[in-house]
Design a protein around this motif. Structure first.
Motif, mmCIF file in Angstrom:
data_model
loop_
_atom_site.group_PDB
_atom_site.id
_atom_site.type_symbol
_atom_site.label_atom_id
_atom_site.label_comp_id
_atom_site.label_asym_id
_atom_site.label_seq_id
_atom_site.Cartn_x
_atom_site.Cartn_y
_atom_site.Cartn_z
ATOM 1 N N LEU A 6 0.838 -1.197 0.000
ATOM 2 C CA LEU A 6 0.000 0.000 0.000
ATOM 3 C C LEU A 6 0.875 1.249 0.000
ATOM 4 O O LEU A 6 0.676 2.160 -0.810
ATOM 5 C CB LEU A 6 -0.931 0.005 1.213
ATOM 6 C CG LEU A 6 -1.847 1.224 1.347
ATOM 7 C CD1 LEU A 6 -2.781 1.329 0.161
ATOM 8 C CD2 LEU A 6 -2.629 1.154 2.649
ATOM 9 N N GLY A 7 1.864 1.263 0.860
ATOM 10 C CA GLY A 7 2.783 2.403 0.914
ATOM 11 C C GLY A 7 3.547 2.576 -0.387
ATOM 12 O O GLY A 7 3.740 3.697 -0.867
ATOM 13 N N ALA A 8 3.976 1.478 -0.974
ATOM 14 C CA ALA A 8 4.696 1.534 -2.245
ATOM 15 C C ALA A 8 3.796 2.069 -3.352
ATOM 16 O O ALA A 8 4.230 2.855 -4.200
ATOM 17 C CB ALA A 8 5.244 0.159 -2.613
ATOM 18 N N GLY A 13 2.558 6.358 -7.004
ATOM 19 C CA GLY A 13 1.583 7.272 -7.599
ATOM 20 C C GLY A 13 2.010 8.716 -7.459
ATOM 21 O O GLY A 13 1.915 9.511 -8.399
ATOM 22 N N ARG A 14 2.497 9.065 -6.289
ATOM 23 C CA ARG A 14 2.970 10.438 -6.068
ATOM 24 C C ARG A 14 4.179 10.750 -6.937
ATOM 25 O O ARG A 14 4.298 11.846 -7.486
ATOM 26 C CB ARG A 14 3.305 10.650 -4.595
ATOM 27 C CG ARG A 14 2.086 10.704 -3.721
ATOM 28 C CD ARG A 14 2.440 10.907 -2.276
ATOM 29 N NE ARG A 14 1.235 11.005 -1.470
ATOM 30 C CZ ARG A 14 1.225 10.999 -0.153
ATOM 31 N NH1 ARG A 14 2.355 10.897 0.530
ATOM 32 N NH2 ARG A 14 0.087 11.090 0.505
ATOM 33 N N LEU A 39 0.498 -1.532 -8.213
ATOM 34 C CA LEU A 39 1.260 -2.069 -7.079
ATOM 35 C C LEU A 39 0.361 -2.501 -5.927
ATOM 36 O O LEU A 39 0.702 -3.430 -5.182
ATOM 37 C CB LEU A 39 2.260 -1.022 -6.575
ATOM 38 C CG LEU A 39 3.370 -0.660 -7.559
ATOM 39 C CD1 LEU A 39 4.200 0.473 -7.015
ATOM 40 C CD2 LEU A 39 4.240 -1.875 -7.828
ATOM 41 N N ALA A 40 -0.755 -1.832 -5.759
ATOM 42 C CA ALA A 40 -1.666 -2.134 -4.644
ATOM 43 C C ALA A 40 -3.100 -2.132 -5.167
ATOM 44 O O ALA A 40 -3.823 -1.144 -5.014
ATOM 45 C CB ALA A 40 -1.478 -1.113 -3.538
ATOM 46 N N PRO A 41 -3.538 -3.215 -5.797
ATOM 47 C CA PRO A 41 -4.849 -3.246 -6.436
ATOM 48 C C PRO A 41 -6.037 -2.928 -5.518
ATOM 49 O O PRO A 41 -7.049 -2.423 -5.967
ATOM 50 C CB PRO A 41 -4.963 -4.674 -6.968
ATOM 51 C CG PRO A 41 -3.562 -5.162 -7.075
ATOM 52 C CD PRO A 41 -2.802 -4.457 -6.000
ATOM 53 N N ASP A 42 -5.916 -3.228 -4.228
ATOM 54 C CA ASP A 42 -7.035 -2.972 -3.319
ATOM 55 C C ASP A 42 -6.861 -1.683 -2.517
ATOM 56 O O ASP A 42 -7.521 -1.474 -1.513
ATOM 57 C CB ASP A 42 -7.243 -4.154 -2.382
ATOM 58 C CG ASP A 42 -6.141 -4.310 -1.359
ATOM 59 O OD1 ASP A 42 -5.039 -3.760 -1.577
ATOM 60 O OD2 ASP A 42 -6.363 -4.991 -0.347
#
Length: 84
Positions: A6-8, A13-14, A39-42
């Motif tokens: 999630l952090g990645a 994205g940023r 990287l974090a689909p959910d």
């Protein structure tokens, strides 16, 4: 999904948004989200759960800005949100 993913996703994205704006390739409104969700689909589900009062989505072709301002005013007067 781990908090690391999630952090990645958020970081990627940023970073994508910063690069897109730096090179003048647009407003960076779509691609950063696509990169993050790869990287974090959910991530939207997980971040949405953190919103204690839920969320409101305003979509459409015309009238989004006045609708958002009207809703903000209503929620502020009801004491449900703080307006800066």
């Amino acid at each position: 999904m781990s908090d690391i993913r999630l952090g990645a996703g958020i970081l990627a994205g940023r970073l994508a948004a910063s690069v897109i704006r730096a090179v003048g390739a647009g407003g960076a409104t779509t691609m950063p989200g696509r990169v993050a969700r790869t990287l974090a689909p959910d991530m939207l589900t997980r971040l949405g759960r953190r919103l204690g009062r839920g969320s409101v989505l305003i979509t459409g072709t015309n009238g989004k800005t006045p609708t958002a301002r009207l809703l903000t005013s209503i929620l502020a007067r009801a004491g449900l949100i703080g307006v800066e």
